[in-house]
Write an enzyme that holds these catalytic residues in place. Structure first.
Site, PDB file in Angstrom:
ATOM      1  N   ARG A  88      38.782  27.629  48.619  1.00 11.76           N
ATOM      2  CA  ARG A  88      37.453  27.389  49.115  1.00 11.76           C
ATOM      3  C   ARG A  88      37.537  26.438  49.788  1.00 11.76           C
ATOM      4  O   ARG A  88      36.292  26.230  50.556  1.00 11.76           O
ATOM      5  CB  ARG A  88      36.375  28.170  48.562  1.00 11.76           C
ATOM      6  CG  ARG A  88      35.128  28.552  48.635  1.00 11.76           C
ATOM      7  CD  ARG A  88      34.442  29.061  47.429  1.00 11.76           C
ATOM      8  NE  ARG A  88      35.004  29.690  47.115  1.00 11.76           N
ATOM      9  CZ  ARG A  88      34.658  31.075  46.916  1.00 11.76           C
ATOM     10  NH1 ARG A  88      33.865  32.269  48.056  1.00 11.76           N
ATOM     11  NH2 ARG A  88      35.231  32.375  45.637  1.00 11.76           N
ATOM     12  N   CYS A 145      30.483  53.148  58.396  1.00  9.27           N
ATOM     13  CA  CYS A 145      30.004  54.113  58.079  1.00  9.27           C
ATOM     14  C   CYS A 145      29.418  53.996  56.140  1.00  9.27           C
ATOM     15  O   CYS A 145      29.619  54.615  55.995  1.00  9.27           O
ATOM     16  CB  CYS A 145      30.308  55.476  58.533  1.00  9.27           C
ATOM     17  SG  CYS A 145      30.453  55.786  60.341  1.00  9.27           S
TER      18      CYS A 145
HETATM   19  N1  LLP Z   1      44.716  29.277  42.121  1.00  9.95           N
HETATM   20  C1  LLP Z   1      44.495  30.256  41.633  1.00  9.95           C
HETATM   21  C2  LLP Z   1      45.620  30.807  40.994  1.00  9.95           C
HETATM   22  C3  LLP Z   1      43.794  31.312  42.316  1.00  9.95           C
HETATM   23  O1  LLP Z   1      43.286  32.320  41.395  1.00  9.95           O
HETATM   24  C4  LLP Z   1      42.466  30.940  42.851  1.00  9.95           C
HETATM   25  C5  LLP Z   1      41.694  32.105  44.018  1.00  9.95           C
HETATM   26  C6  LLP Z   1      42.984  29.772  42.832  1.00  9.95           C
HETATM   27  C7  LLP Z   1      44.063  28.677  42.506  1.00  9.95           C
HETATM   28  C8  LLP Z   1      42.036  29.538  45.161  1.00  9.95           C
HETATM   29  O2  LLP Z   1      40.820  29.088  44.107  1.00  9.95           O
HETATM   30  P1  LLP Z   1      39.468  28.523  45.337  1.00  9.95           P
HETATM   31  O3  LLP Z   1      39.588  27.399  45.179  1.00  9.95           O
HETATM   32  O4  LLP Z   1      39.700  29.008  46.443  1.00  9.95           O
HETATM   33  O5  LLP Z   1      38.129  28.860  44.659  1.00  9.95           O
HETATM   34  N2  LLP Z   1      37.938  36.527  47.202  1.00  9.95           N
HETATM   35  C9  LLP Z   1      36.778  35.927  46.970  1.00  9.95           C
HETATM   36  C10 LLP Z   1      37.459  34.915  45.776  1.00  9.95           C
HETATM   37  C11 LLP Z   1      39.022  34.766  44.744  1.00  9.95           C
HETATM   38  C12 LLP Z   1      39.317  33.243  44.265  1.00  9.95           C
HETATM   39  C13 LLP Z   1      41.170  34.057  43.726  1.00  9.95           C
HETATM   40  N3  LLP Z   1      41.106  32.964  43.097  1.00  9.95           N
HETATM   41  C14 LLP Z   1      36.023  35.409  47.256  1.00  9.95           C
HETATM   42  O6  LLP Z   1      35.542  35.572  48.706  1.00  9.95           O
HETATM   43  O7  LLP Z   1      34.709  34.930  46.833  1.00  9.95           O
END
Ligand code: LLP
Length: 444
Positions: free
Chosen positions: A298, A366
């Site tokens: 992110r 919807c």
């Molecule tokens: N490593 C692992 C093992 C993960 O499961 C994730 C994210 C990351 C790294 C990266 O995390 P980040 O740096 O992006 O926070 N769809 C959700 C977020 C789901 C994150 C899942 N795992 C949203 O839109 O907020």
């Protein structure tokens, strides 16, 4: 005792405040909203809406900033491909020196196709299947983060049968609450992820005795959109203790993958600081002779992308004003799924300075959940006026669906004053192109 006055809801950031925090976006009197040097209305005119737009310059700058913060620790950055898996973005990450954190055979293939070398790829995930494990062993990727005793046995069998020996890190569940949305917290004991601290040492020793796998270290990832370093420090401290325990028992522990999770500023949160993240890693795991890794998604991609949408109409029912866009929850699901707040800014310069009033900003799907924002301050926007939904570069296009028979939106990359379509809008007919009607129904 006098009753306390209710605490007023924090004021929403104005358009000017939203833009001030996003240096790659600017508002020009004639051209309206620009991403880098490209007027977004030119993209909307040419490609139509809804349309995802991602800024290459922002991705490069953010990767460079993150790598610089972790440079003193010589830590490797593995971009979490799930955040945005487009080949052009992966190519850009590779060029900027990032490896990849993948969670499926598909993501692994994308990373390899984009030119990320196998020895810079880490494979995470709670339910890897034997063909995916075999694919990883054959590709010779850097490391597989194993999440359970059961998976370790399968990996050992698959890899040894194929004559491979794969480097394995055990993903630990440190039982720390990351203080984030319940649907994206991953490091608490009752989450499905990782191996409990109580069983990790025995499993590590067992792994060392198995064929086809070489335990090289530990991994963890405690959640996403994390705003403070306290949960990181707590989790890293537990992992550091485990490293010491394992080493005291004679095991070799040479790597720790510290995960991702660094938060960004969607509304008025303070953006997660790479320096503070690196500080937490260094304080707890530095000086131990470990090869350190992180896997952010992110923080790198979120602020780099936005979703362009056009107003279909505005309507007022029961005194509530609704601004209906042509983008919907099937495009960007985060508001419906996590009650996420995304900034929404008009593309037109005149619209951005017009008087604002309260409106719900919704899509055409919807479901009442198809709402991007409730009670948001926007000027009255005529049909065809455009808006940008901000910070949609991570977990945006990748989470899209074709619900309500809505094709996947086009994707565009901007780089300085250049831009290119990096995925055309999905042709409508492709939605049903592979569907068949069984014989007994087809006969009429
Ligand atoms: N490593 C692992 C093992 C993960 O499961 C994730 C994210 C990351 C790294 C990266 O995390 P980040 O740096 O992006 O926070 N769809 C959700 C977020 C789901 C994150 C899942 N795992 C949203 O839109 O907020």
């Amino acid at each position: 005792m006098a009753a306390l006055a209710p605490v007023p809801d924090t004021a929403e950031p104005s358009f000017a405040e939203l833009l001030a925090g996003r240096p790659f976006l600017s508002m020009h009197a004639q051209d309206g909203l620009l991403l880098e040097d490209v007027p977004l209305s030119a993209i909307a005119d040419a490609v139509g809406t809804p349309c995802w737009v991602v800024s290459a310059g922002t991705l490069r700058a953010r990767l460079a900033a993150l790598r610089a913060a972790f440079d003193p620790l010589r830590a490797h950055v593995h971009y979490a491909v799930k955040a945005n898996d487009h080949l052009a973005i992966l190519r850009l990450m590779a060029a900027g020196g990032a490896g990849a954190d993948v969670v499926s055979g598909g993501e692994m293939q994308r990373a390899l196709l984009a030119g990320i070398p196998p020895d810079r790829i880490v494979f995470s995930g709670v339910g890897k299947q034997p063909p995916e494990l075999l694919q990883a062993a054959q590709a010779g990727i850097a490391q597989i983060n194993v999440e359970s005793a059961e998976e370790l046995e399968v990996l050992s069998a698959v890899a040894s049968a194929a004559g491979h020996s794969v480097a394995v890190a055990l993903r630990i569940n440190p039982d720390v609450d990351a203080g984030t949305h319940a649907k994206i917290t991953t490091g608490r004991a009752d989450n499905k992820f990782g191996i409990g601290l109580d069983t990790a040492a025995a499993l590590y020793a067992h792994a060392a005795s198995l064929p086809g796998v070489r335990p090289v270290g530990l991994a963890l990832h405690i959640g996403s959109q994390i705003g403070t370093t306290a949960p990181y420090r707590a989790a890293f401290a537990r992992v550091a203790d485990l490293v010491r325990t394992l080493r005291a028992a004679g095991q070799t522990v040479s790597r720790v993958d510290c995960g991702g999770g660094l938060g960004i500023s969607y509304r008025d949160e303070v953006e997660g600081s790479p320096a503070a993240f690196a500080g937490a890693v260094g304080a707890m795991l530095g000086g131990m002779g470990l090869d350190l890794m992180i896997e952010p998604g992110r923080w790198l991609a979120g602020p780099a992308g936005l979703l362009l949408a056009s107003v279909v109409l505005t309507k007022t029912t029961a005194g509530r004003r609704f601004t209906v866009l042509d983008a919907a929850m099937n495009d960007l699901v985060r508001p419906a799924m996590y009650d996420a707040w995304h900034g929404i800014v008009p593309l037109g310069a005149a619209d951005a300075v017009a008087a604002v009033s309260d409106t719900d900003i919704v899509g055409p799907v919807c479901e009442t959940g198809d709402t991007f924002a409730r009670s948001r301050l926007l000027p009255p926007l005529a049909p065809h006026a455009r808006v940008a939904i901000l910070d949609a570069g991570a977990y945006g296009s990748v989470m899209s669906s074709t619900y309500n028979a809505r094709p996947l939106a086009a994707q565009v990359m901007v780089d300085g004053d250049r831009w290119a379509v990096i995925r055309p809008r999905q042709p409508l007919e492709s939605l049903w192109a592979n569907e068949t009607i069984p014989d007994w129904l087809a006969a009429r």
